[in-house]
Write an enzyme that holds these catalytic residues in place. Structure first.
Site, PDB file in Angstrom:
ATOM      1  N   ASP A 211      -6.554  -0.347  -5.613  1.00 44.88           N
ATOM      2  CA  ASP A 211      -8.016  -0.207  -5.597  1.00 44.88           C
ATOM      3  C   ASP A 211      -8.529   0.344  -4.270  1.00 44.88           C
ATOM      4  O   ASP A 211      -9.712   0.279  -3.976  1.00 44.88           O
ATOM      5  CB  ASP A 211      -8.698  -1.550  -5.918  1.00 44.88           C
ATOM      6  CG  ASP A 211      -8.262  -2.674  -4.974  1.00 44.88           C
ATOM      7  OD1 ASP A 211      -7.624  -2.372  -3.946  1.00 44.88           O
ATOM      8  OD2 ASP A 211      -8.553  -3.843  -5.274  1.00 44.88           O
TER       9      ASP A 211
ATOM     10  N   HIS B 255     -10.733  -6.462  -4.776  1.00 44.58           N
ATOM     11  CA  HIS B 255     -10.427  -6.523  -3.349  1.00 44.58           C
ATOM     12  C   HIS B 255     -11.441  -7.411  -2.612  1.00 44.58           C
ATOM     13  O   HIS B 255     -11.853  -7.120  -1.490  1.00 44.58           O
ATOM     14  CB  HIS B 255     -10.444  -5.102  -2.770  1.00 44.58           C
ATOM     15  CG  HIS B 255      -9.415  -4.847  -1.703  1.00 44.58           C
ATOM     16  ND1 HIS B 255      -8.287  -4.120  -1.917  1.00 44.58           N
ATOM     17  CD2 HIS B 255      -9.360  -5.216  -0.404  1.00 44.58           C
ATOM     18  CE1 HIS B 255      -7.584  -4.036  -0.793  1.00 44.58           C
ATOM     19  NE2 HIS B 255      -8.216  -4.705   0.140  1.00 44.58           N
TER      20      HIS B 255
ATOM     21  N   TYR C 198       0.899  -1.157   0.000  1.00 46.06           N
ATOM     22  CA  TYR C 198       0.000   0.000   0.000  1.00 46.06           C
ATOM     23  C   TYR C 198       0.930   1.196   0.000  1.00 46.06           C
ATOM     24  O   TYR C 198       1.778   1.321   0.894  1.00 46.06           O
ATOM     25  CB  TYR C 198      -0.843   0.036   1.274  1.00 46.06           C
ATOM     26  CG  TYR C 198      -2.081  -0.831   1.243  1.00 46.06           C
ATOM     27  CD1 TYR C 198      -3.022  -0.695   0.229  1.00 46.06           C
ATOM     28  CD2 TYR C 198      -2.324  -1.758   2.249  1.00 46.06           C
ATOM     29  CE1 TYR C 198      -4.168  -1.480   0.216  1.00 46.06           C
ATOM     30  CE2 TYR C 198      -3.470  -2.543   2.248  1.00 46.06           C
ATOM     31  CZ  TYR C 198      -4.387  -2.394   1.222  1.00 46.06           C
ATOM     32  OH  TYR C 198      -5.516  -3.158   1.211  1.00 46.06           O
TER      33      TYR C 198
HETATM   34  C1  LIG Z   1      -9.963  -9.520   5.611  1.00 49.18           C
HETATM   35  C2  LIG Z   1      -9.300  -9.120   4.336  1.00 49.18           C
HETATM   36  C3  LIG Z   1      -8.169  -8.330   4.378  1.00 49.18           C
HETATM   37  C4  LIG Z   1      -7.540  -7.955   3.192  1.00 49.18           C
HETATM   38  N1  LIG Z   1      -6.407  -7.215   3.264  1.00 49.18           N
HETATM   39  C5  LIG Z   1      -5.769  -6.870   2.118  1.00 49.18           C
HETATM   40  C6  LIG Z   1      -4.559  -6.151   2.170  1.00 49.18           C
HETATM   41  O1  LIG Z   1      -4.044  -5.840   3.237  1.00 49.18           O
HETATM   42  N2  LIG Z   1      -3.982  -5.818   0.997  1.00 49.18           N
HETATM   43  C7  LIG Z   1      -4.516  -6.157  -0.220  1.00 49.18           C
HETATM   44  O2  LIG Z   1      -3.957  -5.831  -1.253  1.00 49.18           O
HETATM   45  N3  LIG Z   1      -5.654  -6.871  -0.285  1.00 49.18           N
HETATM   46  C8  LIG Z   1      -6.280  -7.237   0.843  1.00 49.18           C
HETATM   47  N4  LIG Z   1      -7.426  -7.976   0.769  1.00 49.18           N
HETATM   48  C9  LIG Z   1      -7.920  -8.428  -0.547  1.00 49.18           C
HETATM   49  C10 LIG Z   1      -7.328  -9.793  -0.911  1.00 49.18           C
HETATM   50  O3  LIG Z   1      -5.957  -9.696  -1.193  1.00 49.18           O
HETATM   51  C11 LIG Z   1      -8.018 -10.392  -2.139  1.00 49.18           C
HETATM   52  O4  LIG Z   1      -7.988  -9.446  -3.166  1.00 49.18           O
HETATM   53  C12 LIG Z   1      -9.469 -10.811  -1.857  1.00 49.18           C
HETATM   54  O5  LIG Z   1      -9.596 -11.305  -0.552  1.00 49.18           O
HETATM   55  C13 LIG Z   1      -9.905 -11.881  -2.853  1.00 49.18           C
HETATM   56  O6  LIG Z   1     -11.216 -12.266  -2.601  1.00 49.18           O
HETATM   57  P1  LIG Z   1     -11.629 -13.590  -1.773  1.00 49.18           P
HETATM   58  O7  LIG Z   1     -11.523 -13.224  -0.335  1.00 49.18           O
HETATM   59  O8  LIG Z   1     -13.015 -13.850  -2.213  1.00 49.18           O
HETATM   60  O9  LIG Z   1     -10.661 -14.678  -2.159  1.00 49.18           O
HETATM   61  C14 LIG Z   1      -8.071  -8.362   1.941  1.00 49.18           C
HETATM   62  C15 LIG Z   1      -9.205  -9.160   1.914  1.00 49.18           C
HETATM   63  C16 LIG Z   1      -9.820  -9.546   3.094  1.00 49.18           C
HETATM   64  C17 LIG Z   1     -11.034 -10.421   3.025  1.00 49.18           C
END
Ligand SMILES: Cc1cc2nc3c(=O)[nH]c(=O)nc-3n(C[C@H](O)[C@H](O)[C@H](O)COP(=O)(O)O)c2cc1C
Ligand code: HEM
Length: 539
Positions: free
Chosen positions: A309, A399, A281
């Site tokens: 995003d 995301h 980030y």
């Molecule tokens: C609880 C949670 C925390 C997340 N934290 C980040 C993060 O710190 N950085 C990031 O790039 N994406 C983050 N994401 C997005 C994930 O990298 C990913 O894009 C997403 O979870 C994919 O969808 P799915 O949960 O259905 O597999 C997060 C998603 C969740 C559910």
């Protein structure tokens, strides 16, 4: 203060909540913030450590309960089978009946006979529905029984178990998505609009699911995507994800907002050639960001994924409903302007630079030799811009539905992007990844047939880790690998590079009103959003 597992278990009260809490003092909370500054990896780590400590202080169960409740497997319960230590399972819930034994109106014999076992079949027909509530003090409820890992047979099961054992604030943070959570569900549902055209009479005795990400071999075409705050679900946090992935030769993407420090997670690698990627980030403090990038490269990260995003965090209302109030005492050291009143997500992200734009990408490119991948791309025009800006790949992602609601399912975008890249001859040296809603081996195969190099899973790994730690992460990898291999065989394909668009029927993909069979496992886990409750204002 040291407490045995049994003592800790005994203090779990109604709804799986601890009734005798281990108090984290304010001083301890402050201490952990200071430690985060020392061991952490820039502002992301400081912020996530800060929030963990604050959440823990407000509700100590947040960090303790995953390990406490997580121990209630049938095997553990079966050991409490004596007169002076008597647990019984009733309808999926574990009760400590030691003190109740002499008072049981039905006598002691029957309880002793079923001590350490599931007595629901005998209990249910002969007791009024309110018997437990009437006769048993609430703290005798120890928590939900957790199925042994051997009973987990698909990725949905991890979510089902995690939903039972996670503290409410952790579950809200993990499961929540933006606004009406339409994109969250659409991410998954879009895969249901793609069907297969399998080949037959192909020799599929040997099937190879290994592939390469940026020239590095990996055991399967999926990875654990970056997710913040893994410690909310399991005391080992991202470390057990690192170990589980390492043992299965699966790539882990480390979040800027991880709850363990970046170095701890890098140190958790189980072998020298274990692959990890760093998710960035971009911090408003560009000097700090530069340090992060350089340090990531020094620590052997095999890719830099810049998340684009989230210039501001989406409204995740389930999470917002769990909002935690400011604590003036803890905040006295902190002169930031973070809004902590809207749930963990918002509070965590305040350091992310909303002014980030394409012109910064060239600069970041110049800082490192790591492959640079833009994470969070949602239209084909931006994929082409990423190519123009010298990036090595993109992750088509919204995301996990947590940012802009009604952003399209990444797999739908993938189906538009790949023909364009092929037409321009760009599909060979540029890697397209996709994440969001993936729960089955067939989902992975569909994305790969469309042209994705690999797919990411976010929540699945958080849930598997929360429920079973490192072994859960390993099992999640194994289940997905097994599904992949078996379905490749059924598709008539033996190698990843032979997965092609011709194997798919895409006619329904753009049509969001198409009726397909209900996916019960997914729907059973999905908790509808709740309407506003009428309750007095808190001070
Ligand atoms: C609880 C949670 C925390 C997340 N934290 C980040 C993060 O710190 N950085 C990031 O790039 N994406 C983050 N994401 C997005 C994930 O990298 C990913 O894009 C997403 O979870 C994919 O969808 P799915 O949960 O259905 O597999 C997060 C998603 C969740 C559910
Ligand atoms: C949460 C724990 C339990 C509570 C609060 C509880 C409560 C009671 C009560 C109030 C009665 C009297 C019912 C009546 O007279 O109408 C009773 C009877 C009985 N209970 Fe339980 N009980 C519990 C657990 C169990 C378990 C685990 C078993 C079986 C292993 C069991 C087996 C019996 C039997 C056999 C009777 C006698 C029924 C009869 O005589 O008709 N109870 N229990």
């Amino acid at each position: 203060m040291f407490r045995s597992a049994a003592q800790r278990l005994r203090s779990v009260g109604k709804n799986g909540r601890l009734t005798r809490l281990v108090h984290t003092t304010r001083a301890q909370a402050k201490m952990s913030i200071r430690n985060a500054t020392i061991i952490g990896f820039g502002a992301g780590a400081i912020t996530s450590a800060y929030y963990l400590s604050q959440l823990q202080q407000q509700s100590p169960i947040l960090l303790e309960s995953p390990s406490v409740i997580g121990e209630l497997t049938p095997e553990v319960v079966s050991k409490h089978n004596k007169r002076d230590d008597l647990w019984i399972v009733l309808n999926g819930k574990v009760y400590d009946l030691t003190d109740f034994l002499p008072n049981h109106p039905g006598g002691q014999k029957v309880l002793l006979k079923l001590a350490g076992k599931d007595a629901s079949k005998i209990f249910n027909p002969i007791h009024p529905p309110d018997a437990i509530e009437k006769f048993l003090p609430p703290e005798k409820y120890l928590g939900p029984l957790k199925p042994p890992l051997s009973q987990i047979i698909n990725l949905h099961d991890f979510e089902t178990v995690a939903r039972q054992i996670l503290p409410p604030a952790a579950l809200a943070y993990y499961s929540s998505a933006a606004d009406d959570e339409v994109s969250l569900r659409e991410n998954h549902n879009a895969y249901h609009r793609i069907f297969f055209n399998p080949k037959i009479l192909v020799d599929v005795k040997e099937v190879d699911i290994t592939t390469e990400f940026f020239g590095n071999k990996t055991s399967a075409p999926f990875y654990a995507s970056a997710t913040a705050l893994a410690k909310l679900g399991h005391p080992d946090g991202e470390l057990s994800i690192a170990r589980g992935c390492g043992k299965e030769d699966i790539v882990q993407m480390i979040s800027t907002l991880a709850s363990c420090s970046f170095d701890e997670i890098a140190d958790a690698r189980v072998k020298d050639d274990q692959q990890q990627w760093f998710q960035l980030y971009v911090n408003s403090d560009r000097k700090l960001m530069e340090k992060q990038v350089k340090h990531a490269e020094e620590r052997g990260m095999k890719g830099l994924f810049i998340t684009v995003d989230a210039p501001s965090l989406g409204r995740r209302e389930k999470d917002m409903k769990m909002k935690f109030d400011d604590d003036a005492d803890v905040l006295e050291d902190s002169d930031d302007n973070i809004d902590r009143s809207q749930g963990a997500s918002r509070a965590l992200s305040s350091f992310i630079d909303p002014s980030l734009s394409w012109k910064d990408i060239g600069h970041i490119r110049s800082l490192t030799k790591m492959p640079i991948v833009i994470k969070g791309v949602q239209r084909k025009e931006d994929v082409l811009l990423a190519v123009d800006h010298g990036c090595q790949g993109v992750v088509l992602s919204n995301h996990g539905g947590r940012q802009l609601d009604f952003s399209r399912a990444p797999v739908e975008v993938l189906a538009e992007v790949m023909p364009e890249l092929r037409a321009k001859g760009l599909d060979k040296n540029f890697e397209v990844y996709v994440d969001g809603g993936i729960r089955r081996g067939t989902d992975v195969l569909k994305a790969l047939c469309l042209g994705a190099k690999g797919v990411g899973l976010g929540r699945v790994f958080l849930y598997a880790n929360s429920a079973y730690g490192e072994n859960g992460v390993r099992k999640a990898c194994q289940l997905l690998k097994d599904e992949l291999e078996m379905n490749m065989r059924l598709l008539g394909v033996t190698k990843i590079e032979d997965l092609k668009p011709e194997l798919l029927d895409l006619r329904s993909l753009p049509n969001r009103t198409v009726a397909v069979a209900q996916d019960n496992l997914y729907s059973n886990n999905y908790q509808p959003m709740t309407s506003v409750e009428f309750k007095p204002e808190q001070d």
